[in-house]
Design a protein around this motif. Structure first.
Motif, mmCIF file in Angstrom:
data_model
loop_
_atom_site.group_PDB
_atom_site.id
_atom_site.type_symbol
_atom_site.label_atom_id
_atom_site.label_comp_id
_atom_site.label_asym_id
_atom_site.label_seq_id
_atom_site.Cartn_x
_atom_site.Cartn_y
_atom_site.Cartn_z
ATOM 1 N N SER A 132 0.816 -1.224 0.000
ATOM 2 C CA SER A 132 0.000 0.000 0.000
ATOM 3 C C SER A 132 0.852 1.278 0.000
ATOM 4 O O SER A 132 1.616 1.536 0.931
ATOM 5 C CB SER A 132 -0.918 0.007 1.234
ATOM 6 N N PHE A 185 -0.186 4.137 0.547
ATOM 7 C CA PHE A 185 -0.655 4.985 1.647
ATOM 8 C C PHE A 185 0.000 4.549 2.964
ATOM 9 O O PHE A 185 0.350 5.380 3.798
ATOM 10 C CB PHE A 185 -2.181 4.915 1.746
ATOM 11 N N ILE A 193 -5.847 -7.036 2.537
ATOM 12 C CA ILE A 193 -7.096 -6.378 2.103
ATOM 13 C C ILE A 193 -7.968 -7.293 1.227
ATOM 14 O O ILE A 193 -9.104 -6.978 0.924
ATOM 15 C CB ILE A 193 -6.853 -5.016 1.394
ATOM 16 N N LYS A 205 -10.020 -9.403 4.644
ATOM 17 C CA LYS A 205 -9.957 -8.493 5.798
ATOM 18 C C LYS A 205 -10.426 -9.161 7.083
ATOM 19 O O LYS A 205 -11.368 -9.957 7.049
ATOM 20 C CB LYS A 205 -10.853 -7.277 5.540
ATOM 21 N N LYS A 256 -10.364 0.797 5.243
ATOM 22 C CA LYS A 256 -9.118 0.760 4.472
ATOM 23 C C LYS A 256 -7.906 0.927 5.370
ATOM 24 O O LYS A 256 -7.993 1.499 6.455
ATOM 25 C CB LYS A 256 -9.102 1.905 3.449
ATOM 26 N N VAL A 257 -6.764 0.439 4.871
ATOM 27 C CA VAL A 257 -5.483 0.722 5.522
ATOM 28 C C VAL A 257 -4.886 1.950 4.826
ATOM 29 O O VAL A 257 -5.224 2.214 3.670
ATOM 30 C CB VAL A 257 -4.513 -0.480 5.396
ATOM 31 N N PRO A 258 -4.017 2.673 5.500
ATOM 32 C CA PRO A 258 -3.470 2.460 6.830
ATOM 33 C C PRO A 258 -4.359 3.039 7.931
ATOM 34 O O PRO A 258 -5.145 3.957 7.689
ATOM 35 C CB PRO A 258 -2.157 3.241 6.764
ATOM 36 N N GLU A 262 -6.604 7.322 7.286
ATOM 37 C CA GLU A 262 -6.293 8.321 6.240
ATOM 38 C C GLU A 262 -4.843 8.805 6.340
ATOM 39 O O GLU A 262 -4.499 9.606 7.234
ATOM 40 C CB GLU A 262 -7.260 9.515 6.286
ATOM 41 N N SER A 263 -4.049 8.350 5.376
ATOM 42 C CA SER A 263 -2.603 8.591 5.433
ATOM 43 C C SER A 263 -2.225 10.070 5.589
ATOM 44 O O SER A 263 -1.357 10.410 6.397
ATOM 45 C CB SER A 263 -1.937 8.011 4.185
ATOM 46 N N ARG A 271 -5.320 -7.355 -7.822
ATOM 47 C CA ARG A 271 -6.285 -6.380 -7.301
ATOM 48 C C ARG A 271 -7.245 -5.946 -8.420
ATOM 49 O O ARG A 271 -8.440 -5.820 -8.207
ATOM 50 C CB ARG A 271 -5.517 -5.166 -6.750
HETATM 51 N N1 LIG Z 1 -7.360 7.866 1.233
HETATM 52 C C1 LIG Z 1 -6.821 6.699 1.889
HETATM 53 C C2 LIG Z 1 -6.677 5.585 0.853
HETATM 54 C C3 LIG Z 1 -6.360 4.241 1.513
HETATM 55 C C4 LIG Z 1 -6.549 3.074 0.550
HETATM 56 O O1 LIG Z 1 -7.110 3.198 -0.550
HETATM 57 N N2 LIG Z 1 -6.102 1.880 1.001
HETATM 58 C C5 LIG Z 1 -6.276 0.682 0.229
HETATM 59 C C6 LIG Z 1 -4.948 -0.105 0.154
HETATM 60 S S1 LIG Z 1 -3.765 0.709 -0.857
HETATM 61 C C7 LIG Z 1 -7.268 -0.242 0.950
HETATM 62 O O2 LIG Z 1 -7.179 -0.429 2.139
HETATM 63 N N3 LIG Z 1 -8.215 -0.819 0.214
HETATM 64 C C8 LIG Z 1 -9.151 -1.740 0.758
HETATM 65 C C9 LIG Z 1 -10.513 -1.551 0.191
HETATM 66 O O3 LIG Z 1 -10.700 -0.655 -0.663
HETATM 67 O O4 LIG Z 1 -11.405 -2.315 0.564
HETATM 68 C C10 LIG Z 1 -5.500 7.065 2.566
HETATM 69 O O5 LIG Z 1 -4.883 8.067 2.172
HETATM 70 O O6 LIG Z 1 -5.119 6.387 3.527
#
Ligand SMILES: N[C@@H](CCC(=O)N[C@@H](CS)C(=O)NCC(=O)O)C(=O)O
Length: 234
Positions: A17, A19, A41, A44, A57-59, A70-71, A224
């Motif tokens: 990731s 982020f 992911i 989960k 979502k991570v992180p 939110e990173s 993905r």
């Molecule tokens: N805006 C979020 C984006 C986080 C994001 O998109 N994380 C992805 C991994 S790169 C995730 O956890 N996706 C899981 C999902 O969409 O279910 C940030 O800046 O942290």
């Protein structure tokens, strides 16, 4: 604030990731000890919805027992609590302007690239071409921003370097390996960004922990994209 610094720090992430990597870099730049928790992911655990009920979502940073997703927001928070090795300028307007840039980069470069390659259907080719043009325009703006500087944070890595970090290692995988184009990190078209990628990737804190290999990233992105099949269809 001293009490806050004593609380445990955990980071819930997923190995590729972009982020999560931003947040890891911020923690390492500050020298903060933290526990890393890997969350797949594709499979989960209930933890993720519990600590990030809004997006799942991570992180997610867990400071003490309190989660923060939110990173971009996590990095601001880290910089607020651990103010040494500052990632932001002091001036409130300059800080706010960096946040505008961060949003621009995430929307116009990162998200736009992802959308281009996850989109399928009859219009896919057109969408990839359209997004490639938009990304080039965004990269031209970024090129001007970094021209004449070693880092976006001037002499040292700052907030925006962490946000743009994915350009150095992930963007070429999306566009060159998946999309067969050399346009994105062209050293002739974007010499300042190209020089920055070397400065960034060779910084002692950034290169202290290896990033996923190109082959690993490519496999993951393909997987993905497959799992998102049908979501972005035209
Ligand atoms: N805006 C979020 C984006 C986080 C994001 O998109 N994380 C992805 C991994 S790169 C995730 O956890 N996706 C899981 C999902 O969409 O279910 C940030 O800046 O942290």
């Amino acid at each position: 604030m001293e009490e806050e610094k004593k609380k445990s720090v955990k980071l819930v992430g997923y190995w590729p990731s972009p982020f999560a990597h931003r947040v890891k870099w911020a923690l390492r730049l500050k020298g903060i000890h933290y526990e890393y928790i890997e969350e797949d992911i594709f499979d989960k655990t209930p933890l993720l919805d519990h600590i990030n009920p809004l997006y799942g979502k991570v992180p997610v940073l867990i400071h003490g027992n309190k989660p923060l997703p939110e990173s971009t927001i996590i990095i601001e928070y880290i910089d607020h609590i651990w103010s040494h090795n500052p990632l932001f300028p002091n001036d409130p307007l300059e800080r706010a302007q960096l946040q505008v840039w961060a949003k621009f980069i995430d929307q116009k470069i990162l998200w736009a690239s992802w959308l281009a390659y996850c989109t399928e259907g009859v219009k896919q080719k057109n969408i990839i071409e359209k997004k490639a043009k938009e990304i080039i325009v965004a990269m031209e703006k970024l090129e001007k921003k970094i021209e004449g500087k070693r880092f976006f944070g001037e002499d040292t890595i700052g907030y925006l370097d962490l946000i743009v970090g994915f350009v150095a290692y992930l963007l070429p995988v999306i566009w060159e390996d998946l999309g067969s184009t050399k346009l994105i990190l062209d050293p002739v078209k974007f010499p300042a960004i190209f020089a920055w990628t070397n400065n960034f990737m060779n910084h002692e804190v950034i290169c202290a922990e290896p990033l996923p290999s190109r082959a690993e990233m490519l496999n993951l992105i393909r997987r993905r994209r497959e799992s998102l099949r049908g979501i972005y269809t035209f």
